[in-house]
Design a protein around this motif. Structure first.
Motif, PDB file in Angstrom:
ATOM      1  N   ALA A 149       1.578  -1.993  -6.053  1.00 19.33           N
ATOM      2  CA  ALA A 149       2.734  -2.155  -6.141  1.00 19.33           C
ATOM      3  C   ALA A 149       3.610  -1.312  -7.440  1.00 19.33           C
ATOM      4  N   THR A 150       4.053  -1.038  -7.342  1.00 17.94           N
ATOM      5  CA  THR A 150       4.924   0.193  -8.135  1.00 17.94           C
ATOM      6  C   THR A 150       5.022  -1.683  -9.030  1.00 17.94           C
ATOM      7  N   GLN A 151       5.150  -1.160 -10.758  1.00 15.03           N
ATOM      8  CA  GLN A 151       4.972  -1.506 -12.026  1.00 15.03           C
ATOM      9  C   GLN A 151       6.797  -2.588 -11.845  1.00 15.03           C
ATOM     10  N   TRP A 152       7.276  -2.212 -11.194  1.00  9.75           N
ATOM     11  CA  TRP A 152       8.336  -2.992 -11.060  1.00  9.75           C
ATOM     12  C   TRP A 152       8.714  -3.595 -10.098  1.00  9.75           C
ATOM     13  N   THR A 153       7.810  -3.638  -9.223  1.00 12.77           N
ATOM     14  CA  THR A 153       8.500  -5.071  -8.048  1.00 12.77           C
ATOM     15  C   THR A 153       8.388  -6.471  -9.087  1.00 12.77           C
ATOM     16  N   CYS A 154       9.483  -7.169  -7.828  1.00 12.81           N
ATOM     17  CA  CYS A 154       8.884  -8.530  -8.583  1.00 12.81           C
ATOM     18  C   CYS A 154       7.955  -9.815  -7.809  1.00 12.81           C
ATOM     19  N   PHE A 155       7.305 -10.233  -7.707  1.00 14.75           N
ATOM     20  CA  PHE A 155       6.835 -11.163  -7.410  1.00 14.75           C
ATOM     21  C   PHE A 155       7.149 -12.599  -7.234  1.00 14.75           C
ATOM     22  N   ASP A 156       6.755 -12.640  -6.031  1.00 15.24           N
ATOM     23  CA  ASP A 156       7.347 -14.675  -5.908  1.00 15.24           C
ATOM     24  C   ASP A 156       5.710 -15.378  -6.410  1.00 15.24           C
ATOM     25  N   PRO A 157       6.074 -16.156  -7.523  1.00 12.35           N
ATOM     26  CA  PRO A 157       4.338 -16.827  -7.864  1.00 12.35           C
ATOM     27  C   PRO A 157       4.030 -17.358  -6.824  1.00 12.35           C
ATOM     28  N   GLY A 158       5.125 -18.358  -6.143  1.00 15.15           N
ATOM     29  CA  GLY A 158       4.412 -18.998  -5.322  1.00 15.15           C
ATOM     30  C   GLY A 158       3.970 -18.231  -3.873  1.00 15.15           C
ATOM     31  N   ILE A 159       4.016 -17.528  -3.322  1.00 18.54           N
ATOM     32  CA  ILE A 159       3.238 -17.267  -2.721  1.00 18.54           C
ATOM     33  C   ILE A 159       1.934 -16.204  -3.224  1.00 18.54           C
ATOM     34  N   PRO A 160       0.580 -16.021  -2.326  1.00 24.30           N
ATOM     35  CA  PRO A 160      -0.421 -15.648  -2.491  1.00 24.30           C
ATOM     36  C   PRO A 160      -0.534 -13.934  -2.707  1.00 24.30           C
ATOM     37  N   GLN A 161      -1.456 -13.825  -3.773  1.00 25.97           N
ATOM     38  CA  GLN A 161      -0.845 -12.201  -3.737  1.00 25.97           C
ATOM     39  C   GLN A 161      -2.894 -11.700  -3.637  1.00 25.97           C
ATOM     40  N   PHE A 162      -3.150 -10.972  -2.896  1.00 23.20           N
ATOM     41  CA  PHE A 162      -4.591  -9.702  -3.068  1.00 23.20           C
ATOM     42  C   PHE A 162      -4.437  -8.214  -3.616  1.00 23.20           C
TER      43      PHE A 162
ATOM     44  N   ALA B 209       5.766   4.966   4.537  1.00 24.98           N
ATOM     45  CA  ALA B 209       6.694   4.608   5.365  1.00 24.98           C
ATOM     46  C   ALA B 209       8.394   4.217   5.304  1.00 24.98           C
ATOM     47  N   SER B 210       8.232   2.943   5.024  1.00 25.63           N
ATOM     48  CA  SER B 210       9.523   2.126   4.636  1.00 25.63           C
ATOM     49  C   SER B 210       9.909   2.657   3.941  1.00 25.63           C
ATOM     50  N   GLY B 211      10.151   3.274   2.928  1.00 28.47           N
ATOM     51  CA  GLY B 211      10.854   4.570   1.907  1.00 28.47           C
ATOM     52  C   GLY B 211      11.319   2.990   1.253  1.00 28.47           C
ATOM     53  N   ALA B 212      10.293   2.211   0.987  1.00 28.07           N
ATOM     54  CA  ALA B 212      10.936   1.081  -0.099  1.00 28.07           C
ATOM     55  C   ALA B 212       9.017   1.057  -1.103  1.00 28.07           C
ATOM     56  N   PRO B 213       9.723  -0.321  -1.520  1.00 24.67           N
ATOM     57  CA  PRO B 213       8.614  -0.509  -2.711  1.00 24.67           C
ATOM     58  C   PRO B 213       7.484  -1.417  -1.718  1.00 24.67           C
ATOM     59  N   PHE B 214       7.872  -1.934  -1.325  1.00 23.58           N
ATOM     60  CA  PHE B 214       6.368  -2.178   0.296  1.00 23.58           C
ATOM     61  C   PHE B 214       7.424  -2.499   1.559  1.00 23.58           C
ATOM     62  N   ALA B 215       6.693  -2.941   2.531  1.00 25.82           N
ATOM     63  CA  ALA B 215       6.592  -2.821   4.283  1.00 25.82           C
ATOM     64  C   ALA B 215       6.766  -4.345   4.014  1.00 25.82           C
TER      65      ALA B 215
ATOM     66  N   CYS C 155       1.120  -0.928   0.122  1.00 25.78           N
ATOM     67  CA  CYS C 155       0.281  -0.155   0.084  1.00 25.78           C
ATOM     68  C   CYS C 155       0.808   1.601  -0.082  1.00 25.78           C
ATOM     69  N   ARG C 156       0.280   2.277  -0.134  1.00 31.33           N
ATOM     70  CA  ARG C 156       0.928   3.183  -0.700  1.00 31.33           C
ATOM     71  C   ARG C 156       1.561   4.129   0.615  1.00 31.33           C
ATOM     72  N   ASP C 157       1.082   3.925   2.004  1.00 30.79           N
ATOM     73  CA  ASP C 157       1.413   4.341   3.299  1.00 30.79           C
ATOM     74  C   ASP C 157       2.413   3.331   3.403  1.00 30.79           C
ATOM     75  N   CYS C 158       2.496   2.264   3.568  1.00 33.61           N
ATOM     76  CA  CYS C 158       3.494   1.463   3.681  1.00 33.61           C
ATOM     77  C   CYS C 158       4.743   1.492   2.622  1.00 33.61           C
TER      78      CYS C 158
END
Length: 111
Positions: free
Chosen positions: A94-107, A12-18, A6-9
């Motif tokens: 998520a940022t468009q350049w975030t790489c997701f692990d296909p092995g875990i669920p995404q919501f 708060a983290s200064g990164a693409p996710f927390a 989320c944008r707040d995370c």
């Protein structure tokens, strides 16, 4: 264990996710009261972010919409080697350049 995009995370983290570990708030014990600030969460209710008043390190996140649970922020762990995210939330932000692990669920939002 999860990653929140989320944008707040992001802010708060200064990164693409927390990343964090969700625990029951009642089971969380601290030796000192952390400093806090509050932002409006996606539910419209407050999200309380806790941090070290001395160094500014992020510690916890708790939402008023679900106060029974608190996320312990990944950087606070003494040993990060066993951290394994089990899901990604708020992937719609998520940022468009975030790489997701296909092995875990995404919501797209919070499940």
């Amino acid at each position: 264990m999860l990653n929140c995009h989320c944008r707040d995370c992001q802010r708060a983290s200064g990164a693409p996710f927390a990343s964090g570990i969700v625990v029951r708030t009642a089971d969380l014990k601290t030796s000192h009261a952390p400093s806090t600030y509050s932002v409006s969460g996606s539910s419209g209710q407050a999200t309380i972010r806790s941090f070290c008043g001395s160094c500014g390190s992020p510690l916890f996140t708790r939402g008023e919409s679900n106060p029974d649970f608190t996320s312990i922020r990944f950087p606070t762990l003494d040993d990060t080697s066993t951290f394994r995210p089990m899901l990604d939330i708020w992937t719609s932000r998520a940022t468009q350049w975030t790489c997701f692990d296909p092995g875990i669920p995404q919501f797209p939002q919070s499940p």
